[in-house]
Write a protein that holds these residues in place. Structure first.
Motif, mmCIF file in Angstrom:
data_model
loop_
_atom_site.group_PDB
_atom_site.id
_atom_site.type_symbol
_atom_site.label_atom_id
_atom_site.label_comp_id
_atom_site.label_asym_id
_atom_site.label_seq_id
_atom_site.Cartn_x
_atom_site.Cartn_y
_atom_site.Cartn_z
ATOM 1 N N SER B 84 0.754 -1.163 0.177
ATOM 2 C CA SER B 84 -0.266 0.066 -0.508
ATOM 3 C C SER B 84 0.592 0.892 0.480
ATOM 4 C CB SER B 84 -1.067 -0.116 0.543
ATOM 5 O OG SER B 84 -0.386 -0.015 2.328
ATOM 6 N N ASP B 86 1.705 5.052 1.365
ATOM 7 C CA ASP B 86 1.853 5.778 1.815
ATOM 8 C C ASP B 86 1.214 7.745 2.054
ATOM 9 O OD1 ASP B 86 1.952 4.115 4.358
ATOM 10 O OD2 ASP B 86 3.853 3.628 3.224
ATOM 11 N N GLY B 87 2.155 7.715 0.396
ATOM 12 C CA GLY B 87 1.997 9.304 0.333
ATOM 13 C C GLY B 87 2.018 9.752 -1.077
ATOM 14 N N THR B 104 -8.008 9.123 -3.152
ATOM 15 C CA THR B 104 -7.566 7.835 -2.152
ATOM 16 C C THR B 104 -7.376 8.113 -1.090
ATOM 17 O OG1 THR B 104 -5.103 8.679 -2.015
ATOM 18 C CG2 THR B 104 -6.264 6.831 -4.500
ATOM 19 N N LYS B 106 -5.086 9.703 0.675
ATOM 20 C CA LYS B 106 -3.827 9.892 0.760
ATOM 21 C C LYS B 106 -3.241 10.818 1.631
ATOM 22 C CE LYS B 106 -3.768 4.870 1.745
ATOM 23 N NZ LYS B 106 -3.149 4.248 0.832
#
Lengths: 291, 291
Positions: B84, B86-87, B104, B106
């Motif tokens: 996945s 994170d940013g 998303t 994010k």
């Protein structure tokens, strides 16, 4: 939305597809190479054309500093997780940068390095330029060229053609530069023009060198083409403007991309094409007509 | 070897690592934007600096033609399979190009678009340039600037400062160009110099416009700085040579990369930093000293 779309797409798609998966590796380090923009155009062209051929094209720019490039880039982990790779295309990469690809045993086509599938016809380009400069009235010629062009074959041709056309090419006017840069072109022209005897015709390759040469010519208040006949290199995708009429030696990303992809298609079928030569085009200055 | 290493690495590594996984999205289309080389430098700087901060940096250049950019690029499928995200950091991307990232939820930091985390201080740059040109003896000023600089705030400042310094800035000398290109710079200068009244000082932004302007100035046989005082933009990473002395307005990729990564680090901790302004540096011509 789209992130979910991507996940859904991943779930619904088998790891192995019918489309050959092709990784396009670009070793250009923008920090070092001022020619990177051309290689970006080429990178793009290969990916677009490959997609049109039905390949799944996977861009892989090596973003590691040039000195830390051992083995596969870390991104390959992800790329391999998504399915096996059928072939590779590599541009702007030394032999050592693609060694990890060769070790996979998968089909690979390369532009640079010791056994390229596609190469630039530098000798033809040099001969074409010299004949053109002589036809424009130049009697003595200088060249600024990269090391890969300063080989025995090209130098021998220079000897032959200069004798045939009765023009002088002094060896001190043949200036070779590693890692071409604009500021180097500027300084090389300054040193050339500090010589006691100077040529009245000049071929400059590649474009990043030319740009520095143009500035030095303007500073010296030389008239082009009266004092000096010029042929400069340019890429069709990144033309530039010069403040006087000169001819061009032009290269384009399209035939290079086509050549690399054709060679790859052949290799995917177990065949090997002969190396493909890419030819430069001589583009006469539109403005020269006025002279 | 390395390909196997990559596979082994993938097998031995859990999907989720301790290092935040950060995707760097670059929307620059080299085919359209002559400024792409600067954005390549910036792309590189973000990736290198991010790795030093302990992030797993994942480069994602959008290689789709600019008109076909709906949703996530196909490469996201592979990137998401590997774990996945994170940013995100996005550069050279319109709002519409990063909509799939925003969806998303994010953390995302962006340079361009309507709510940037990092922005160029264009107004300060314009004011600094005008004061410098006036100090060099210019009495009337023209500007070639991009649309994002031709806003009410900048135009108001121009009015105030020109009154304070007693210099003229005619509105017909403020030339705005969308999608800057070298050939546009060339033609814009030619039209400017065909006007009945012309300025004796000029600020040109960005560098790709400047290069065309320089050619036009040389063609017109103008003397710089005697006939015309000039301030040109350049990026510290891609300097260029001009055949006369002029001052520079300089930008560098480093503080932009730092700003985007700092903003991302804050967002990863649930915090939001105020927008960071990047300042241009005025670099006087070394050669002006001789005048």
């Amino acid at each position: 939305m789209a992130s979910n779309t991507a996940q859904t797409f991943a779930k619904n798609n088998p790891i192995k597809t019918d489309f050959p998966r092709v990784v396009v590796y670009c070793g250009a380090d923008a920090k070092i190479h001022q020619s990177s923009l051309f290689y970006l155009h080429l990178f793009w062209a290969i990916i677009e054309k490959g997609r049109k051929l039905g390949f799944e094209m996977i861009p892989l720019m090596d973003t590691r500093p040039e000195k830390g490039r051992f083995g596969a880039p870390p991104e390959m982990v992800q790329i391999e997780k998504a399915g096996s790779i059928d072939g590779y295309v590599a541009i702007m990469a030394y032999d050592s940068m693609v060694e990890w690809i060769r070790e996979t045993g998968k089909p690979l086509t390369v532009l640079n390095g010791s056994s390229p599938d596609v190469g630039f016809d530098m000798k033809e380009m040099a001969e074409m330029s010299i004949r053109r400069l002589a036809a424009q009235g130049a009697h003595s010629l200088g060249l600024m060229i990269p090391p890969e062009m300063a080989n025995a074959e090209v130098l021998e041709m220079l000897d032959e053609v200069s004798e045939e056309l009765n023009i002088t090419i002094n060896y001190e006017w043949i200036m070779v530069s590693h890692k071409p840069m604009e500021i180097k072109g500027y300084h090389q022209f300054q040193s050339l023009w500090d010589l006691k005897s100077k040529p009245d015709g000049l071929l400059i390759y590649p474009d990043v060198m030319s740009r520095g040469v143009v500035s030095a010519i303007v500073e010296r208040r030389l008239c082009v083409p009266e004092d000096l006949k010029l042929i400069l290199h340019r890429n069709a995708e990144s033309p530039y403007v010069v403040p006087f009429p000169c001819d061009w030696i032009e290269m384009s990303a399209d035939p290079i991309a086509d050549g690399l992809l054709e060679a790859l298609q052949a290799k995917l079928q177990g065949k090997q094409l002969p190396m493909r030569w890419i030819h430069f085009k001589l583009v006469p200055s539109e403005r020269l007509a006025g002279f």
